[in-house]
Design a protein around this motif. Sequence first.
Motif, short mmCIF file in Angstrom:
data_model
loop_
_atom_site.label_atom_id
_atom_site.label_comp_id
_atom_site.label_asym_id
_atom_site.label_seq_id
_atom_site.Cartn_x
_atom_site.Cartn_y
_atom_site.Cartn_z
N LEU A 25 -7.59 10.73 15.99
CA LEU A 25 -7.25 10.79 14.57
C LEU A 25 -8.43 10.31 13.72
N LEU A 26 -9.05 9.21 14.12
CA LEU A 26 -10.19 8.68 13.37
C LEU A 26 -11.34 9.67 13.29
N GLN A 27 -11.54 10.46 14.34
CA GLN A 27 -12.61 11.46 14.36
C GLN A 27 -12.42 12.51 13.27
N ARG A 28 -11.19 12.73 12.85
CA ARG A 28 -10.89 13.76 11.84
C ARG A 28 -10.89 13.21 10.41
N VAL A 29 -11.09 11.91 10.26
CA VAL A 29 -11.05 11.29 8.94
C VAL A 29 -12.47 11.26 8.36
N PRO A 30 -12.68 11.88 7.19
CA PRO A 30 -14.03 11.92 6.61
C PRO A 30 -14.71 10.56 6.48
N LEU A 31 -13.96 9.53 6.16
CA LEU A 31 -14.53 8.19 6.01
C LEU A 31 -15.22 7.71 7.29
N PHE A 32 -14.73 8.18 8.44
CA PHE A 32 -15.25 7.73 9.73
C PHE A 32 -16.00 8.83 10.48
N SER A 33 -16.27 9.95 9.85
CA SER A 33 -16.82 11.12 10.54
C SER A 33 -18.21 10.91 11.11
N ASP A 34 -18.97 9.96 10.59
CA ASP A 34 -20.32 9.71 11.09
C ASP A 34 -20.36 8.73 12.26
N ASP A 79 -0.43 -6.53 -6.10
CA ASP A 79 -0.59 -7.20 -4.81
C ASP A 79 -2.07 -7.35 -4.48
N SER A 80 -2.38 -8.35 -3.65
CA SER A 80 -3.77 -8.53 -3.23
C SER A 80 -4.21 -7.38 -2.33
N SER A 81 -5.49 -7.09 -2.37
CA SER A 81 -6.06 -5.98 -1.59
C SER A 81 -6.59 -6.51 -0.27
N ASP A 82 -5.69 -6.72 0.67
CA ASP A 82 -6.06 -7.32 1.95
C ASP A 82 -6.21 -6.31 3.09
N PHE A 83 -5.69 -5.09 2.89
CA PHE A 83 -5.66 -4.11 3.98
C PHE A 83 -6.10 -2.73 3.51
N MET A 84 -6.61 -1.97 4.46
CA MET A 84 -6.89 -0.54 4.31
C MET A 84 -5.95 0.17 5.28
N TYR A 85 -5.45 1.34 4.91
CA TYR A 85 -4.44 2.04 5.71
C TYR A 85 -4.86 3.46 6.05
N ASP A 134 -4.63 10.86 6.21
CA ASP A 134 -5.16 10.39 4.93
C ASP A 134 -5.30 8.87 4.94
N VAL A 135 -6.32 8.39 4.24
CA VAL A 135 -6.61 6.97 4.10
C VAL A 135 -6.25 6.54 2.69
N PHE A 136 -5.73 5.34 2.55
CA PHE A 136 -5.52 4.77 1.23
C PHE A 136 -5.72 3.26 1.30
N GLY A 137 -5.98 2.69 0.14
CA GLY A 137 -6.24 1.25 0.08
C GLY A 137 -7.65 0.88 0.46
N GLU A 138 -8.51 1.89 0.66
CA GLU A 138 -9.88 1.61 1.10
C GLU A 138 -10.72 0.90 0.04
N GLU A 139 -10.26 0.93 -1.21
CA GLU A 139 -10.99 0.20 -2.25
C GLU A 139 -11.01 -1.31 -1.96
N ALA A 140 -10.11 -1.75 -1.09
CA ALA A 140 -10.08 -3.16 -0.69
C ALA A 140 -11.38 -3.56 0.01
N LEU A 141 -12.08 -2.59 0.60
CA LEU A 141 -13.35 -2.89 1.27
C LEU A 141 -14.47 -3.19 0.27
N LEU A 142 -14.29 -2.71 -0.95
CA LEU A 142 -15.34 -2.85 -1.97
C LEU A 142 -15.04 -3.89 -3.03
N TYR A 143 -13.75 -4.02 -3.36
CA TYR A 143 -13.36 -4.88 -4.48
C TYR A 143 -12.27 -5.85 -4.05
N ASP A 144 -12.30 -7.01 -4.65
CA ASP A 144 -11.29 -8.01 -4.37
C ASP A 144 -10.26 -8.05 -5.52
#
Length: 124
Positions: free
Chosen positions: A11-20, A49-55, A82-92
Amino acid sequence: MKIERKEVVELLQRVPLFSDLGEPELDTLSGLCQFEVFHDGDVVFSMGDSSDFMYLIFNGKVHIEATKKEETTLCADLKGGDVFGEEALLYDDPRFYQAKVSGDVILLRWTVESYLEHHDEFEG
């Protein structure tokens, strides 16, 4: 339901965020995730809510909704892969939208902390 690590890597191989990422990095990433099961109408997180996780949606559907002046707007309908909540990696910052499931859903989630601990490995 038991989900094999191999299924997560595929599944991760098909996700653009992780394609490299190569297979070793994807295997590491798959080992860092936790699985959560949600049922129709459950809220994954709410605005403020706090941004503690990416899904990542393993299967099922998630509605992304924002509320302004007591009016709720559907911003996106997400599905498996699909990925969501990934903004948690950039912003607190607190969440600026709500994630609510439709039907039965399995989510993979990563803590921001665990993802960032291994980030250099993912950069290659």
